[in-house]
Design a protein around this motif. Sequence first.
Motif, short mmCIF file in Angstrom:
data_model
loop_
_atom_site.label_atom_id
_atom_site.label_comp_id
_atom_site.label_asym_id
_atom_site.label_seq_id
_atom_site.Cartn_x
_atom_site.Cartn_y
_atom_site.Cartn_z
N ALA A 16 -4.12 4.11 -2.61
CA ALA A 16 -3.12 5.07 -3.07
C ALA A 16 -1.71 4.52 -2.92
O ALA A 16 -0.83 4.72 -3.77
N GLN A 17 -1.41 3.84 -1.80
CA GLN A 17 -0.09 3.26 -1.58
C GLN A 17 0.20 2.15 -2.58
O GLN A 17 1.30 2.02 -3.10
N VAL A 18 -0.85 1.38 -2.86
CA VAL A 18 -0.66 0.28 -3.82
C VAL A 18 -0.35 0.80 -5.19
O VAL A 18 0.52 0.32 -5.91
N GLU A 19 -1.06 1.84 -5.59
CA GLU A 19 -0.82 2.43 -6.88
C GLU A 19 0.57 3.05 -6.99
O GLU A 19 1.16 3.14 -8.06
N TYR A 20 1.10 3.54 -5.83
CA TYR A 20 2.43 4.14 -5.84
C TYR A 20 3.50 3.10 -6.13
O TYR A 20 4.49 3.34 -6.81
N ASP A 21 3.37 1.90 -5.51
CA ASP A 21 4.35 0.84 -5.73
C ASP A 21 4.17 0.21 -7.10
O ASP A 21 3.12 0.34 -7.73
N TYR A 23 3.58 -2.83 -9.70
CA TYR A 23 2.88 -4.11 -9.74
C TYR A 23 3.78 -5.14 -10.38
O TYR A 23 4.85 -4.86 -10.92
N GLU A 24 3.37 -6.39 -10.31
CA GLU A 24 4.17 -7.45 -10.90
C GLU A 24 4.35 -7.27 -12.40
O GLU A 24 5.37 -7.59 -12.99
N GLY A 25 3.35 -6.75 -13.01
CA GLY A 25 3.44 -6.55 -14.46
C GLY A 25 4.47 -5.53 -14.84
O GLY A 25 4.89 -5.44 -15.99
N GLU A 26 4.93 -4.72 -13.90
CA GLU A 26 5.90 -3.68 -14.18
C GLU A 26 7.33 -4.12 -13.88
O GLU A 26 8.26 -3.35 -14.01
N PRO A 103 17.35 -5.79 3.85
CA PRO A 103 16.08 -5.90 3.08
C PRO A 103 15.47 -4.53 2.85
O PRO A 103 15.53 -3.66 3.71
N THR A 104 14.87 -4.36 1.68
CA THR A 104 14.32 -3.06 1.31
C THR A 104 12.81 -3.05 1.21
O THR A 104 12.21 -2.08 0.80
N GLY A 105 12.13 -4.11 1.55
CA GLY A 105 10.65 -4.11 1.51
C GLY A 105 10.08 -4.86 0.35
O GLY A 105 8.89 -4.79 0.09
N CYS A 106 10.95 -5.58 -0.40
CA CYS A 106 10.42 -6.30 -1.59
C CYS A 106 9.48 -7.39 -1.19
O CYS A 106 8.50 -7.69 -1.88
N GLU A 107 9.79 -8.01 -0.08
CA GLU A 107 8.91 -9.08 0.37
C GLU A 107 7.54 -8.53 0.74
O GLU A 107 6.52 -9.16 0.45
N LEU A 108 7.47 -7.39 1.38
CA LEU A 108 6.18 -6.76 1.73
C LEU A 108 5.41 -6.43 0.47
O LEU A 108 4.19 -6.61 0.39
N LYS A 109 6.09 -5.93 -0.55
CA LYS A 109 5.43 -5.62 -1.81
C LYS A 109 4.80 -6.83 -2.42
O LYS A 109 3.67 -6.80 -2.89
N LYS A 110 5.58 -7.93 -2.41
CA LYS A 110 5.06 -9.16 -2.99
C LYS A 110 3.86 -9.64 -2.23
O LYS A 110 2.86 -10.08 -2.80
N THR A 111 3.98 -9.55 -0.93
CA THR A 111 2.85 -10.02 -0.11
C THR A 111 1.59 -9.19 -0.39
O THR A 111 0.48 -9.72 -0.52
N ILE A 112 1.75 -7.86 -0.51
CA ILE A 112 0.60 -6.99 -0.80
C ILE A 112 0.04 -7.30 -2.16
O ILE A 112 -1.18 -7.32 -2.36
N ASN A 118 -7.51 -10.40 -3.85
CA ASN A 118 -8.63 -10.64 -2.93
C ASN A 118 -9.20 -9.33 -2.37
O ASN A 118 -10.40 -9.21 -2.11
N VAL A 119 -8.32 -8.36 -2.17
CA VAL A 119 -8.76 -7.12 -1.52
C VAL A 119 -9.46 -6.18 -2.50
O VAL A 119 -10.48 -5.56 -2.19
#
Length: 485
Positions: A16-21, A23-26, A103-112, A118-119
């Motif tokens: 659910a969290q992933v879908e909220y953020d 994606y790279e395509g966006e 920082p606003t969390g962009c790096e965490l987003k990229k990492t996820i 893989n996940v």
Amino acid sequence: MKLLLLLFLCVVGTLAQVEYDDYEGEAKKEPKATVDPRGHRPVSRGRETYSSGPAAPPPVSGASRYRGRPTAAPVGKVKVEKEEYPESGGCTHMSEKMGVLCPTGCELKKTIQKQERNVKPTVDQLKRSVDELTQSTNSIYGYVMDMTAEVAQRQRVTEGNGMLVGQYTDSLETQHAYVKDAVDVTFPQNIKILQAVLEKIREKIQRLEKAVTTQRAKCQAPCKVSCPIPVVSGKECEEIFRKGGEDSQMYLIRPDPLSMPYKVYCDQTSQKGGWVVIQSRMDGSVDFGRRWDDYRRGFGNIAFDVGKGHCETPGEYWLGNDRISQITKMGPTELLVEMEDWSGSKVYAQYEQFTVQGEATNYILAVGRYSGTAGNTFLDGATELFGENRTMTIHNGMMFSTYDRDHDKWIPGDPSKQCSKEDGGGWWYNRCHACNPNGRYYRGGAYTKYMAKHGTDDGIVWMNWKGSWYSLKSISMKIRPFFKS
């Protein structure tokens, strides 16, 4: 099971969290319109507060609240200009007032996003496994419910079987107790009884064997008739006399051609013979204190042999009321009573009419026209008595009585007032007698009331000759057809 469900919830939350953020395509999409960060301030119940200190940085998220000690609001209206904060791709705030770029969390987003490739397959596989597990769980649950119902059913069946087994057990225990009692008690008792019966049977067999042996010994020699019956016979002794049977002895007579002949003693010498002896007393060898049926059928010994080859000596007997009645009904009949005392004196009493009716009337006696030397006891009663005392001893017209059939005139129905019981034999009693030919036999003649069983004159009495307390030595009663001279 709980661990798998917890893991599933964690994965779902992450997805659910992933879908909220985004994606790279966006990332190539148009930037969103600039939004005033203060527009996301939580709504406060009161008015805004101001502080005299340096300005605090604006809240980063809606969870922040104003801090610091509140100060008094400035007097008058203060016009605050709206400042614009450029957005740098949503990764850092470009305001100089912030001091540094945050920082606003962009790096965490990229990492996820990098780890998503893989996940996600693993999560999809896990979802499929969870679905399969759910289906298996439902199947297992249904199977467990079915097993539970079946176990309950089998438990009820088991309880029913237990009750049935208990009933069978109780029945078996009852039967076992019955069998044990029968084996331990009943069978031994029955065996003892059978053994006693067997012993008695053995004794009877031994007696029978002894009797057979004795009989065989007697039958080794040819049998001899000690008392042969003459060939001549008839309806009664008068007919036998006319046919040539002139000797006084035992004969066969047949009054009724439809009935069997029977033995009687014929007196062919007294008053020209032809007499059927219906009663004889001579030695006391036969008991005359008998029941009604005995007197009806007859009893005693007709005659016996004294060594001359013929039964010419009469015995003691009563011919039987049925036979006496039958002979007297054949036609007019007369009666002769002969008697002797202990000194040898003899007298007689004769009646030209003598009839005995059938058992239906209790053998009522009827006599008439007396002659003789003994005294008329049948018609006159005891002549030594007077008035009612005499008439109550008359025998004519009386019914026959025995100790078990009381028909006398002495208080009928009172068992303590029975002539036959007190006077020793069956007879045509009134209240009670003037003669008692079937009484008890006393040797010597005279007897007293102390010798009598009931204190009464119960001997062989003919009162008009010897009185009440003299018992005769012999007496006989004889009948034959009566012919007018």
